[in-house]
Scaffold this motif. Sequence first.
Motif, mmCIF file in Angstrom:
data_model
loop_
_atom_site.group_PDB
_atom_site.id
_atom_site.type_symbol
_atom_site.label_atom_id
_atom_site.label_comp_id
_atom_site.label_asym_id
_atom_site.label_seq_id
_atom_site.Cartn_x
_atom_site.Cartn_y
_atom_site.Cartn_z
ATOM 1 N N PRO A 137 -7.594 1.775 3.523
ATOM 2 C CA PRO A 137 -7.851 1.918 4.956
ATOM 3 C C PRO A 137 -7.366 0.739 5.799
ATOM 4 C CG PRO A 137 -9.905 1.668 3.716
ATOM 5 C CD PRO A 137 -8.813 1.815 2.709
ATOM 6 N N ILE B 285 -6.046 7.502 -5.567
ATOM 7 C CA ILE B 285 -7.058 6.820 -4.751
ATOM 8 C C ILE B 285 -6.771 6.845 -3.257
ATOM 9 C CG2 ILE B 285 -7.735 5.301 -6.648
ATOM 10 C CD1 ILE B 285 -6.214 3.067 -5.194
ATOM 11 N N GLY B 286 -5.629 7.384 -2.850
ATOM 12 C CA GLY B 286 -5.351 7.501 -1.424
ATOM 13 C C GLY B 286 -4.912 6.192 -0.801
ATOM 14 N N LEU B 287 -4.855 6.230 0.501
ATOM 15 C CA LEU B 287 -4.324 5.100 1.251
ATOM 16 C C LEU B 287 -5.426 4.079 1.507
ATOM 17 C CD1 LEU B 287 -1.534 4.525 2.428
ATOM 18 C CD2 LEU B 287 -2.326 5.466 4.579
ATOM 19 N N VAL C 242 -4.386 -1.076 5.835
ATOM 20 C CA VAL C 242 -2.994 -1.413 5.561
ATOM 21 C C VAL C 242 -2.502 -2.385 6.626
ATOM 22 C CG1 VAL C 242 -0.704 -0.472 5.157
ATOM 23 C CG2 VAL C 242 -2.697 0.937 4.753
ATOM 24 N N LYS C 243 -1.813 -3.428 6.200
ATOM 25 C CA LYS C 243 -1.216 -4.372 7.156
ATOM 26 C C LYS C 243 0.290 -4.134 7.197
ATOM 27 C CE LYS C 243 -4.794 -6.960 8.286
ATOM 28 N NZ LYS C 243 -5.698 -5.872 7.915
ATOM 29 N N PRO C 244 0.904 -4.356 8.343
ATOM 30 C CA PRO C 244 2.352 -4.180 8.381
ATOM 31 C C PRO C 244 3.045 -5.202 7.483
ATOM 32 C CG PRO C 244 1.437 -4.434 10.598
ATOM 33 C CD PRO C 244 0.351 -4.767 9.628
ATOM 34 N N PHE D 22 -1.399 6.047 -5.461
ATOM 35 C CA PHE D 22 -1.709 6.667 -4.164
ATOM 36 C C PHE D 22 -2.301 8.065 -4.338
ATOM 37 C CE2 PHE D 22 -0.121 9.670 -0.909
ATOM 38 C CZ PHE D 22 -0.883 9.236 0.155
ATOM 39 N N SER E 252 0.807 -1.230 0.000
ATOM 40 C CA SER E 252 0.000 0.000 0.000
ATOM 41 C C SER E 252 0.835 1.273 0.000
ATOM 42 C CB SER E 252 -0.905 0.046 1.233
ATOM 43 O OG SER E 252 -1.758 -1.062 1.243
ATOM 44 N N PHE E 253 1.972 1.244 0.716
ATOM 45 C CA PHE E 253 2.784 2.455 0.825
ATOM 46 C C PHE E 253 3.614 2.706 -0.434
ATOM 47 C CE2 PHE E 253 2.865 1.497 5.634
ATOM 48 C CZ PHE E 253 1.679 2.185 5.816
ATOM 49 N N TYR E 254 3.572 1.774 -1.386
ATOM 50 C CA TYR E 254 4.403 1.903 -2.592
ATOM 51 C C TYR E 254 3.557 1.945 -3.867
ATOM 52 C CZ TYR E 254 8.492 1.088 0.265
ATOM 53 O OH TYR E 254 9.477 1.215 1.200
#
Lengths: 166, 316
Positions: A72, A68-70, A74-76, A65, A59-61
Amino acid sequence: MSLKLPDAEQLVSALAAQIKPRLDSGTALIGIHTGGAWIAQKLQQQLGLTTPIGLLDISFYRDDFARIGLHPQVKPSNIPFDVEGRRIILVDDVLYTGRTVRAAMNELFDYGRPASIELAVLIDRGGRELPVFARYSGATLELADNQNIELKKDKEDRLSLCLNQT
Amino acid sequence: MHSNPQLSKNGELQHLLTIEGLPATLLTQILDTAQSFIGVTEREVKKLPLLRGKAIFNLFFEPSTRTRTTFEIAAKRLSADVINLNISTSSQSKGETLLDTIDNLEAMHADMFIVRHAQSGAAHLIAQHVAPNVHVINAGDGRHEHPTQALLDMFTIRHYKREFANLRVAIVGDILHSRVARSQIHALTTLGVPELRVIAPKTLLPAGVENLGVHVYHDMQRGLKDVDVVMMLRLQSERMQGPLLPSAQEFFKYYGLTAEKLAAARPDAIVMHPGPMNRGVEIDSSVADGPRSVILPQVTFGIAVRMAVMSILAGN
């Protein structure tokens, strides 16, 4: 139009059979959240690997982004081994545009410099937008743009595929 | 008022101005996202590309070290460009209005403002003024709120206590002047803490504080009895000599957290403080540095929490 979907558990076994002859002791599997992680778990058992599997949430990559944004939920990410110099097989459920794999490789390099990265997918559905290639793939399917395949897991941990139309 | 100005029509966070009025789902989403950022600090490359190319302005009209620095680290971990402005020493002293300052910074293509201001509502005013694609985070406004501090406190509590549903929490000290306390009270009640206490002398409690859903105590021994979490507040130096308190020494005698007073709390109670601490005024060194203090982990968690807030805002 109805499409006969292959059995997901059989595809996992087929993948394991493809990977097995090319395995060496230092190889590690990394599953892409969530479907890829389920498959990596099963591959690890079937291949008898002792190295724990890694888990990536890309998600962070993601390259979308800004649009559509982050996500909701997100898993580590969790990579319980040293990436530096290691042979890595990335595992995902469906290979489509290749953008997820691009994001996963970007993230992986922030953990270190692997010796090599290969890709294993349950389904290759074509439609690539980036130069990405799966060395191991369970099945190849031709799908329309408005169709997508989803991997599901039931209470007994059995995997199955389902087709969605939009 | 028809709606919450920090939320878009479909409930997405546009600005973070207050904790008051935010739904529990959103607070939990921020805490969960922060959890995902924790792992990043253990990697070879401690940076993520989420805010690449974004310009974030740290606008501090009031001095701050910890908050400004952790916002700066958080923004840099997300690959943003950070510009720190210490306004008290620049244009404002030359007579420029707040909104003129903002207009000028927006003309420099700012994507996000992090604002600390002595005036309650300053961040709110800026949020109403900026273009729709610009986001504002309140880093403390007057006596009103300090939402990211409360969020990092909630993250810390969840880290040590797992759930909010069975907790007894006490906030101790100068509630009256504390924006931190106000944000904490809203966050703790929204997340479902069943028993929230405030412990303070009558002169340092806002009128009608009971209406926020807290139990009021004026005595530490009774107020700390069987609590799971002790949240200390800073006593600002200008309050130490004023009409509200006899002296700092007297305050410490009755409301300073010592090992002796902490003994009333549960044996596994944690002690928190938003910093900067006045040792020997609101907290004794033996407690601040003791095994139940989680004051330094609070600071560390603050980075991940601020990364979460910034990336959620930038994506909305």
